[in-house]
Write a protein that holds these residues in place. Sequence first.
Motif, PDB file in Angstrom:
ATOM      1  N   GLN A  96      45.852  32.794  49.255  1.00 23.87           N
ATOM      2  CA  GLN A  96      46.656  32.165  48.205  1.00 23.87           C
ATOM      3  C   GLN A  96      45.773  31.830  47.010  1.00 23.87           C
ATOM      4  N   ASN A  97      46.231  32.226  45.847  1.00 22.08           N
ATOM      5  CA  ASN A  97      45.491  32.008  44.609  1.00 22.08           C
ATOM      6  C   ASN A  97      46.000  30.737  43.943  1.00 22.08           C
ATOM      7  N   SER A  98      45.204  29.675  43.991  1.00 25.18           N
ATOM      8  CA  SER A  98      45.590  28.381  43.413  1.00 25.18           C
ATOM      9  C   SER A  98      44.902  28.207  42.058  1.00 25.18           C
ATOM     10  N   CYS A 100      43.196  30.233  40.016  1.00 20.98           N
ATOM     11  CA  CYS A 100      41.833  30.760  39.844  1.00 20.98           C
ATOM     12  C   CYS A 100      41.778  31.532  38.528  1.00 20.98           C
ATOM     13  N   MET A 105      37.535  34.802  39.386  1.00 17.02           N
ATOM     14  CA  MET A 105      38.012  35.966  40.141  1.00 17.02           C
ATOM     15  C   MET A 105      37.036  37.127  40.027  1.00 17.02           C
ATOM     16  N   THR A 147      49.695  35.333  45.630  1.00 19.18           N
ATOM     17  CA  THR A 147      48.817  35.747  46.722  1.00 19.18           C
ATOM     18  C   THR A 147      48.072  37.017  46.325  1.00 19.18           C
ATOM     19  N   VAL A 148      46.913  37.224  46.954  1.00 18.19           N
ATOM     20  CA  VAL A 148      46.121  38.441  46.772  1.00 18.19           C
ATOM     21  C   VAL A 148      45.729  38.956  48.152  1.00 18.19           C
ATOM     22  N   SER A 167      34.589  29.609  46.761  1.00 15.80           N
ATOM     23  CA  SER A 167      35.751  29.622  45.858  1.00 15.80           C
ATOM     24  C   SER A 167      36.832  28.727  46.435  1.00 15.80           C
ATOM     25  N   GLN A 169      39.425  27.578  45.123  1.00 10.64           N
ATOM     26  CA  GLN A 169      40.781  27.882  44.654  1.00 10.64           C
ATOM     27  C   GLN A 169      41.486  28.904  45.539  1.00 10.64           C
ATOM     28  N   MET A 170      40.717  29.621  46.352  1.00 14.52           N
ATOM     29  CA  MET A 170      41.283  30.655  47.213  1.00 14.52           C
ATOM     30  C   MET A 170      41.394  30.117  48.630  1.00 14.52           C
TER      31      MET A 170
END
Length: 252
Positions: A96-98, A100, A105, A147-148, A167, A169-170
């Motif tokens: 989950q990308n919070s 970033c 990235m 999401t990534v 990271s 944030q991820m």
Amino acid sequence: MAATLCVKLLPKQGWLPLTQSVRHGSKAVTRHKRPMHILKQKLMAVTKYIPPAPLAPPGAYPSKSKKVQEDNPLMLVMKRDLKKVFRECKMIAVVQNSACNAEDMLILKHRLYKHDISVKFFSNQVVRSFLNDSIYSNMAPLFIGPTVLIVSKEPKAKEMLRTLRASPQMTLLGACIENTLLSAQGVVNFSKLPSVSVVRGELVGGLTMLTSRTASMLQHHPAHLSALLQQYVKQQSSDDSAEGAPKAEEAT
């Protein structure tokens, strides 16, 4: 005279008195309708007849068997790329990308690229459309919000977790490693397992120890029997030499 009085006293035809006194014999209404008991009201409400809804005429709604919306060419291309990712990669992690930013990235991509790990971006609509028709349908609940995908051709969970610690944030949501769906804690437990080469070495060592022990057990009884026979031959040769020495003295 009498006739004149009679004519005056008789009422004229069609004459009505000016006032009439009418006597009403009805009484005041004092009885009212009794209210219904609360239990009876509930029973009447429960047993009230509800007519069924009218059926829709045929053709009013579209058929469920037909697809309402066809996939556009761009979605078909992205689904083909996603299918290729699932076919070639043994580790597919959902992160989950919070919020970033682009710089963080880029740094994350560079750190993951050192371990041959890539970052893929697909929209949730494309991923869910692909997962609904595949064997990976249980991964669909993971794709909520931004999401990534972090993918690699070999299961490198330890390197991925070490990189994601830098990271915050991820956030790891789950992963599919070698066609096995794992939670975030399951990925951590998988990363603590020894490598395949170490497990193979331990397996070969265990099998070699068992075979050597089996061979020694099979050779134990023949070796013991051979030692006993050798000891018996030595004893017989010593007895024969002891008996031959007195006979030689008597002959002299």
